[in-house]
Structures are given as structure tokens and as C-alpha cells.
Design an enzyme around this catalytic site. Sequence first.
Site, PDB file in Angstrom:
ATOM      1  N   GLU A 129      17.377  72.473 -25.626  1.00 47.07           N
ATOM      2  CA  GLU A 129      16.390  71.561 -26.488  1.00 47.07           C
ATOM      3  C   GLU A 129      14.943  72.019 -26.478  1.00 47.07           C
ATOM      4  OE1 GLU A 129      16.971  68.468 -28.578  1.00 47.07           O
ATOM      5  OE2 GLU A 129      15.175  69.506 -29.333  1.00 47.07           O
ATOM      6  N   VAL A 132      12.936  75.485 -28.515  1.00 47.52           N
ATOM      7  CA  VAL A 132      12.312  75.311 -29.717  1.00 47.52           C
ATOM      8  C   VAL A 132      11.410  74.020 -29.829  1.00 47.52           C
ATOM      9  CG1 VAL A 132      12.727  75.272 -32.028  1.00 47.52           C
ATOM     10  CG2 VAL A 132      14.363  76.480 -30.896  1.00 47.52           C
ATOM     11  N   GLY A 134       9.409  72.797 -27.796  1.00 43.41           N
ATOM     12  CA  GLY A 134       8.780  71.835 -26.613  1.00 43.41           C
ATOM     13  C   GLY A 134       9.371  70.515 -26.596  1.00 43.41           C
ATOM     14  N   GLY A 187      -7.902  79.186 -21.654  1.00 42.84           N
ATOM     15  CA  GLY A 187      -6.303  79.110 -21.154  1.00 42.84           C
ATOM     16  C   GLY A 187      -5.266  78.567 -22.217  1.00 42.84           C
ATOM     17  N   GLU A 190      -2.548  82.953 -24.469  1.00 45.72           N
ATOM     18  CA  GLU A 190      -1.926  83.891 -23.487  1.00 45.72           C
ATOM     19  C   GLU A 190      -2.862  85.016 -23.483  1.00 45.72           C
ATOM     20  OE1 GLU A 190       1.142  83.981 -21.678  1.00 45.72           O
ATOM     21  OE2 GLU A 190       2.071  82.262 -22.292  1.00 45.72           O
ATOM     22  N   ASP A 201       7.236  84.832 -31.645  1.00 46.73           N
ATOM     23  CA  ASP A 201       7.997  83.550 -30.971  1.00 46.73           C
ATOM     24  C   ASP A 201       8.522  82.591 -32.326  1.00 46.73           C
ATOM     25  OD1 ASP A 201       7.366  81.328 -28.777  1.00 46.73           O
ATOM     26  OD2 ASP A 201       6.537  80.382 -30.333  1.00 46.73           O
ATOM     27  N   LYS A 205      12.329  81.449 -32.654  1.00 45.63           N
ATOM     28  CA  LYS A 205      12.688  79.833 -32.858  1.00 45.63           C
ATOM     29  C   LYS A 205      13.287  79.397 -34.123  1.00 45.63           C
ATOM     30  CE  LYS A 205       8.765  78.216 -29.858  1.00 45.63           C
ATOM     31  NZ  LYS A 205       7.272  78.057 -29.872  1.00 45.63           N
ATOM     32  N   GLY A 302       3.275  73.372 -23.247  1.00 47.17           N
ATOM     33  CA  GLY A 302       2.754  72.766 -22.311  1.00 47.17           C
ATOM     34  C   GLY A 302       3.963  72.161 -21.171  1.00 47.17           C
TER      35      GLY A 302
END
Length: 430
Positions: A129, A132, A134, A187, A190, A201, A205, A302
Amino acid sequence: MKEVVIGFLGCGNIGCGVWELLQSFNKDIVHRDDVHITIKKMLVRDVNKQRNSPVPRELLTTEPDEVLSDPEITLVAEFMGGEQPATDYMLRALHAGKTVVTANKVALALNWHLLQAAAKENKAGLYYEASVCGAVPIIKTLTEALHANRISCVMGIINGTTNYILTEMMKRGCSYEEVLFDAQRLGLAEPNPSADVEGLDATYKLSIMASLAFHARIPVDKIYRNGITKVTKEDIAYADEMGYVIKLLAIAKRVGNTVEAHVYPTLIPREHMLAGVNGALNGVYIYGHACKEMMLIGRGAGDMPTASAVVSDILQAVTHTQHSYPTFQNTKEPSPEMSFDDDWETEYFIRLSAIDKPGVLSEIAGSFARNRVSIATLMQKGNATPGGRVALVLVTHKAHEMDLRSALRDLQSPDVSVDSMIRVEGRQPS
Ligand code: NAP
Ligand code: HSE
């Protein structure tokens, strides 16, 4: 009470988040689910590194066997990232009959067929889970809640970094470079943001989401991809003037057995369901024949949002007596019944600069007409000095991708240059 001993592969941002959530939530889990979870070992590269959470030093190891070969560990949670050695370690865990929970979209999108085969063969679970979006429960939504649907469209903002950058460009009127610099300083992006800003990315996904939505393997290399690095503040300002916002959209549509899948910056009307998904949020729009439109919105990245998905998978894995797997033939190659459309139809936003002289507009109109592309609106922005260049912004009617590319090739002349081409997702699909 069920006692479960688990091991981690990786203890960086996500590993620390999962450790913290399990510490703070263990009492509820014991009370609610009658399960007690113990984390026995965590594989890292450097046990002396400063970590985000006060993980006990004695749990850390640099020896993979301490996680993969310990018979007491029955579930391995992977948050190392990257294709290798993560894939090999997960395969070793599955071959040893251990269930795997992973947040790793790269390893899953590229080697899902191997991981699923190993899981099934060894009656182990494979849960992903967190790979993809979060915390957004897109995997469980597609595999469980919407299982009674033929899904024809799954489309979303599935990368938080690029959504943050585009939202800030729009809010502040800044360039891509300025916003990226600030996002890195804070921050939020990246230090090497290329996987995010180049759309890779989102492509991993989308491959996972679309495969589950369409019950067919949609491999990464069948997904057309453009990132956001060439989106300018001028594009955003002109789009805004015309009632659109620009988002990096991951889009997969199925008509019969034909699929189109792409990740690219897209103009969407302000009233579109995805247009209000701003900042680092993720949003996924789904159309199913029975459920009709559906939207999920939430935090796609996160430590805690991702840990929310990981711990939910761990609980599902340890409280179910039988694991389930996707229903389609999970092979490396695309499912044989599927064909892939690389000549999809959409509308296009095009920004040109042209010498302000007689005949230039007819040159432009001619290139489009010769290639079967019909112009819906054309605006001249500002005034050129005599003989200087002027900006032209146009939006086409629906046209075929190959025709549009051919029109743009045709247009390259000393009088005209193509500064931007961004696809337009006109209306909510069905
Ligand atoms: P990270 O902070 O870089 O953590 C990676 C961890 O894996 C570190 O503990 C590192 O050890 C360990 N590791 C990496 N390679 C290793 C190797 N060869 N041998 C042993 N240990 C190794 O990454 P992250 O942000 O937590 O992301 C982890 C995964 O979650 C990735 O697949 C990512 O795509 C996914 N994910 C991340 C987010 C997010 O918001 N960050 C959201 C959803 C999914 P050291 O600590 O010693 O360096
Ligand atoms: N880098 C990703 C994003 C989070 O910005 O959405 C991990 O999937």
C-alpha cells in the site's frame, strides 16, 4: 494474543516513521487486534549514523542474514528503496516463507512478477500500500473496495514534490529553478530530485495503479513520460489567464483492450476535481462503471503518512488467515490481450514565438492544417518591436498525438519557434 516478530530492511525516513508509529500505537494494536508486534532487527548501511528517531542501537545490523535467515522473524518490512539489493532481499524473505510489506515502488514496478510468484509459491503475503501515494489507500481501494467495477480511468497527482513545485510557481509567479532551490533548502525536495521532476517516480506508481485498475500488467516501459523541468512561469501565467492550472498528471485510460498510459505536465480546467489538489498533496481520480467518479486525496509522502500505510499492511497481513494476490497473470511483459495506444487524442496548449511580419500566422495555421490539427483559440501576447518576436499562445481542438508532433516539426522555421507544448485534459473522462 498473537505474538508477531518482524524485521526491517532499512531504517531511514520511513523505517524510523514505522518504528515510531509502532511504539506509540502498540497498546491500541494489542487492545484492538489482539496482536503484539516486536521489531527484532533492522538492516541499515551504517549503524552509527544519526537517525530521526531514538531507535535502540542494538536493533540495528549491517548483516542481511540477521533479518532474512532468522526463523523467528515471520514478516519483513522493506524501506531500503531502489531496485537492488531490495528485490533480492525481498525474494529471499518470500522464499523463506516470510510475508513482505514494502514501500518500494521501484522494486515492485520492475520486479512485481518475480515477487508475486515467490509469494504465491511459498504461501507468503506481499503487501505494498505504501508504494503508491503514501497514506492514500489507493491499493486497497482498487483491489478491494472497487473490485466490482470495470475501471476505465485512473488519473492522478501522485508525486508530492512536483505538485509542491508547480503550486508554488503558480502562487508566487516564480520560475521552476527558483522554487526547486527553495524546496531543496527547506528539505521538501531531494538533493537529487531527478526521479521526481523527470516523472519517473510517478511512472512507477502509475504502472502499479494501472495494472491493478485494469487487471493487466502495465509495465513501466509502456508509459510515455515527460517531467516538469521545462514548464515555465509564462506557461503557468497564460494557463491561469485561460482558466487552467498545470499539474503533473499520471493518466491511464482503458477503452476495450486498448490502454493509453502517460505521465506529463497537463493543463486542467480550474473546475476539474484534481485542480484543487495543491502543495505536496496527492489526489487520484478513478472512474468505474458502477461507482462512477471517485476521488481520493491525502498525503503521499513523509514518514508518518507512509508509516500509516505500512502499519495498516502489517496488521492486515498478520490478522488475515489467507493472503490474496492480484487476479491478473503477473508477467514481466504486458498482458497479451492488451494493446497500447501511443497515438492518443487530446487537446494541446502551445506557446510559440514568431517574427511579427505578414504571413507568419498563415505559416503557423498551414502547418497545423496540413497535419489535421484544428486550432480552437489563438492569442497574441504583447506587441513586438518592428521585425522583433511576439509570443503566441494557442489551444487546439482534440488532435492525435502523432499529428501534433508532426505539425510542430513542420513549424520549425527561422520565423517561428515552439517554446512549449503541454497537453490539456479537457474534461472529466468517463
Ligand atoms: P532513506 O531515508 O534513504 O532510507 C533508506 C534506508 O535503507 C536507510 O536506513 C539505509 O541505511 C538503508 N539502506 C539502503 N540501502 C541499503 C543497503 N544496500 N544495505 C543496507 N541498508 C540499506 O529512504 P526513505 O525515504 O526512508 O524511503 C524508503 C522507501 O520508501 C523507498 O522505497 C521510497 O520510495 C519509499 N517511500 C518513501 C516515501 C517518503 O516520503 N520518503 C514515501 C513513500 C514511499 P542507512 O540509514 O544506514 O543509510
Ligand atoms: N518523492 C515522492 C513524492 C515520495 O514526492 O511524492 C515518495 O513516493
